[in-house]
Design an enzyme around this catalytic site. Structure first.
Site, mmCIF file in Angstrom:
data_model
loop_
_atom_site.group_PDB
_atom_site.id
_atom_site.type_symbol
_atom_site.label_atom_id
_atom_site.label_comp_id
_atom_site.label_asym_id
_atom_site.label_seq_id
_atom_site.Cartn_x
_atom_site.Cartn_y
_atom_site.Cartn_z
ATOM 1 N N ASP A 196 7.850 -1.326 4.482
ATOM 2 C CA ASP A 196 7.416 -1.107 3.049
ATOM 3 C C ASP A 196 7.939 -2.164 1.988
ATOM 4 O OD1 ASP A 196 6.108 0.383 0.616
ATOM 5 O OD2 ASP A 196 5.760 1.919 2.125
ATOM 6 N N HIS A 268 2.471 -3.399 -0.392
ATOM 7 C CA HIS A 268 3.746 -2.769 0.336
ATOM 8 C C HIS A 268 4.623 -3.791 1.130
ATOM 9 C CE1 HIS A 268 3.073 1.326 -1.336
ATOM 10 N NE2 HIS A 268 1.994 1.203 -1.067
ATOM 11 N N GLU A 332 -2.845 1.118 -1.945
ATOM 12 C CA GLU A 332 -2.136 0.612 -3.175
ATOM 13 C C GLU A 332 -1.778 -0.903 -3.028
ATOM 14 O OE1 GLU A 332 0.148 4.677 -4.004
ATOM 15 O OE2 GLU A 332 1.199 3.353 -2.566
ATOM 16 N N TYR A 430 1.461 16.561 2.029
ATOM 17 C CA TYR A 430 2.597 15.725 1.740
ATOM 18 C C TYR A 430 3.770 16.474 1.628
ATOM 19 C CZ TYR A 430 0.114 11.146 1.075
ATOM 20 O OH TYR A 430 -0.446 9.922 1.618
HETATM 21 C C1 TNX Z 1 1.707 7.188 -1.879
HETATM 22 S S1 TNX Z 1 0.271 7.642 0.715
HETATM 23 C C2 TNX Z 1 1.920 6.185 -0.929
HETATM 24 C C3 TNX Z 1 3.483 6.133 -0.446
HETATM 25 C C4 TNX Z 1 4.193 6.966 -1.330
HETATM 26 C C5 TNX Z 1 3.868 8.062 -1.433
HETATM 27 C C6 TNX Z 1 4.757 9.307 -2.481
HETATM 28 C C7 TNX Z 1 0.272 6.270 0.625
HETATM 29 C C8 TNX Z 1 -0.864 5.679 1.524
HETATM 30 N N1 TNX Z 1 1.089 5.567 -0.284
HETATM 31 O O1 TNX Z 1 3.557 4.685 -0.602
HETATM 32 O O2 TNX Z 1 5.489 6.827 -0.596
HETATM 33 O O3 TNX Z 1 2.607 8.048 -2.348
HETATM 34 O O4 TNX Z 1 4.273 10.558 -2.320
#
Ligand code: TNX
Length: 541
Positions: A196, A268, A332, A430
């Site tokens: 990441d 990421h 993301e 989560y």
């Molecule tokens: C979202 S879940 C993310 C992570 C973060 C998390 C924190 C996902 C695919 N991406 O990068 O760590 O939220 O709750």
């Protein structure tokens, strides 16, 4: 008279203690709850130090040894593995006795002993776990197993937990302890988030700087206060060598768990860019990220070298992990740089990429990138899993599996498109979120509110029409570790929510009741104490 009294006393106490022994009973009401348990009467098979473990055809030495070790761990009783015997034994076998489900097994307890039979070696292993969890924890000479007939198989074929070792590093010993916990809950996959923005944690031979440089960040922001930091470098040397990976993969396989590695791309990726800036749109310089959130700096989809880099990494990863699945992230990924980057724009033209059903033409470019990786991995016999953003890129094909995290919609849409889906909706699953109604009592967490009861009551089929349910292959929970730096804290976030999760994954919806679950959970705590796991106690307060 004196001798008479003493000998009376001795007889009396030995009767008492033998009663004591007899009344240490196994209890089949374990977590996850088996589908069908029948206890016909008050008769018992008594397991003691003379009880043997018999390995039937197709049963590995390892599995038999696990059972022997579990019995010793929980009760102190030593049951040895031997050849055939007709009485006082636990017979292990593999045969299709309980339908077609490879994870299914049966347990029969009668006057001669205990028969555990798996539909496959995986099923047998789950049966062994059920015996293990049925045991009382303490120092005993004998354990009475009520005569019983257990038939069991899981509701979902994909049952997993995830662990993020990037934001904070968790070492080999902890990863193994985590895998043990998954095995205890009849899970069959471990989703390992290895890379990441804040740290790269896997050795890639072709790109040595990933291990050397990308594992280390200069400092870490304090909670979410981006104006303050701890002033301490983090993560130097914190990565898994390929040898470590092989060792952990084998450790998991021995426990009938497959590891799904995740290399999150094209977003990421800031840690990787810090070591290899040429693979970004701007060329850097970049730094391993010291804060949380979503970075605008992502892999460049326009440069051929970057595409090759991603394939090279995936190639080594594919060779290391025998699992059919490989997770390539896709979540993301801001398109800020791609919109400005001449290489990305040129790619859009040269590949004739159109917006189509995607949200923007750059989203379609991400679709192109993900498809490149998917097609490449297909040549290596792999099936790609991606986060639900996959569906927005217009590239999702039915050969990809979607992990629905932003809600259940991704899973619902995937199933509609005949794609396999794994449900991980953040508001239910989560485990980096708070676990009670009252945050003030808890250590700082990522947000949300995911109580044990909420996890327990989650139904992965919610909102999925009957005809699409076959595409929902299973369910998992995620442990992101921005705010979790210590193994004991990770355990505390996971247990007992993992118990509720395992029932969602395994047990039939109709047979589960929360009050009954809590009773069973209380028993399970003795095993956590024995094995040295930390856990949260809120549900009992
Ligand atoms: C979202 S879940 C993310 C992570 C973060 C998390 C924190 C996902 C695919 N991406 O990068 O760590 O939220 O709750």
């Amino acid at each position: 008279m004196k001798y008479f009294l003493i000998s009376m006393l001795l007889t009396f106490s030995s009767v008492l203690s033998s009663c004591d022994k007899i009344h240490v009973e196994a209890d089949y009401n374990v977590i996850p709850l088996p589908r069908h348990i029948e206890v016909p009467g008050n008769d018992y098979f008594v397991l003691d130090g003379r009880t043997k473990i018999v390995r039937g055809e197709g049963v590995s030495e390892k599995d038999a040894d696990f059972l022997s070790e579990y019995i010793r761990q929980s009760t102190g009783i030593e049951c040895h593995v031997t050849g055939q015997t007709r009485r006082n034994a636990i017979w292990l076998s593999v045969s299709a006795s309980c339908g077609q489900n490879p994870d299914g097994y049966t347990v029969t307890v009668d006057k001669n002993g205990i028969h555990v039979s798996g539909n496959s070696s995986d099923g047998l292993f789950h049966g062994i776990q059920t015996i293990r969890k049925s045991l009382p924890v303490g120092e005993y000479d004998e354990v009475a197993f009520p005569y019983a007939e257990i038939r069991d198989e899981p509701r979902f074929r994909y049952r997993a937990m995830h662990l993020d070792v990037s934001r904070h590093f968790f070492d080999k010993d902890f990863v193994k302890k985590y895998i043990d916990l998954l095995a205890l809950h009849n899970m069959n996959f471990f989703h390992w988030h290895l890379t990441d923005d804040q740290g790269w944690r896997i050795e890639i031979r072709k790109y040595p700087l990933l291990a050397e440089k990308s594992c280390r960040r200069d400092y870490t922001v304090i909670r979410r206060d981006y104006d303050r930091n701890d002033g301490t470098p983090y993560g130097e040397g914190c990565y898994f060598t390929q040898e470590d990976i092989r060792e952990i993969v084998q450790y998991a396989l021995d426990r009938h768990i497959q590891i799904i590695p995740e290399i999150d791309m094209p977003g990421h990726m800031l840690a990787a860019l810090a070591a290899y800036p040429q693979f970004g749109c701007t060329g850097g310089p970049y730094k391993v990220w010291t804060r949380w959130g979503v970075s605008d700096q992502v892999l460049c989809a326009g440069k051929d070298e970057t595409v090759q880099f991603a394939k090279d990494v995936l190639s080594e990863v594919a060779d290391l992990f025998p699992c059919r699945y490989i997770h390539i992230g896709g979540d993301e990924c801001p398109k800020t740089e791609w919109k400005k980057c001449p290489d990305c724009q040129a790619r859009i033209v040269s590949e004739g990429i159109e917006q189509g059903s995607a949200e923007s033409v750059e989203d379609a470019l991400q679709g192109w990138f993900m498809k490149e990786m998917t097609d490449f991995l297909k040549t290596k016999g792999k099936t790609v899993i991606g986060w639900d953003e996959l569906l927005e890129s217009g590239a999702a094909g039915d050969d990809m599996t979607v992990m629905s995290w932003r809600g259940t919609e991704g899973g619902i849409a995937a199933a509609e498109h005949r794609m396999d889906a794994i449900m991980v909706p953040h508001s239910y699953l989560y485990f980096d979120y708070y676990q009670t109604e009252d945050r003030s009592q808890e250590p700082f967490a990522a947000g949300g509110k995911v109580t044990v009861e909420k996890v327990f009551n989650y139904d992965p089929y919610d909102g999925i029409p009957e005809k699409d349910r076959k595409y929902i292959i299973g369910v998992q929970a995620n442990l992101w570790t921005e705010f979790i730096a210590e193994p004991s804290h990770a355990e505390y976030m996971v247990i007992p929510r993992i118990d509720a999760l395992s029932e969602v994954q395994w047990s039939p919806l109709e047979s589960r009741q929360y009050a009954d679950f809590l009773k069973r959970l209380r028993r399970q705590l003795s095993l956590y104490d024995l094995l040295g796991y930390n856990y949260a106690r809120y549900v009992f307060e």
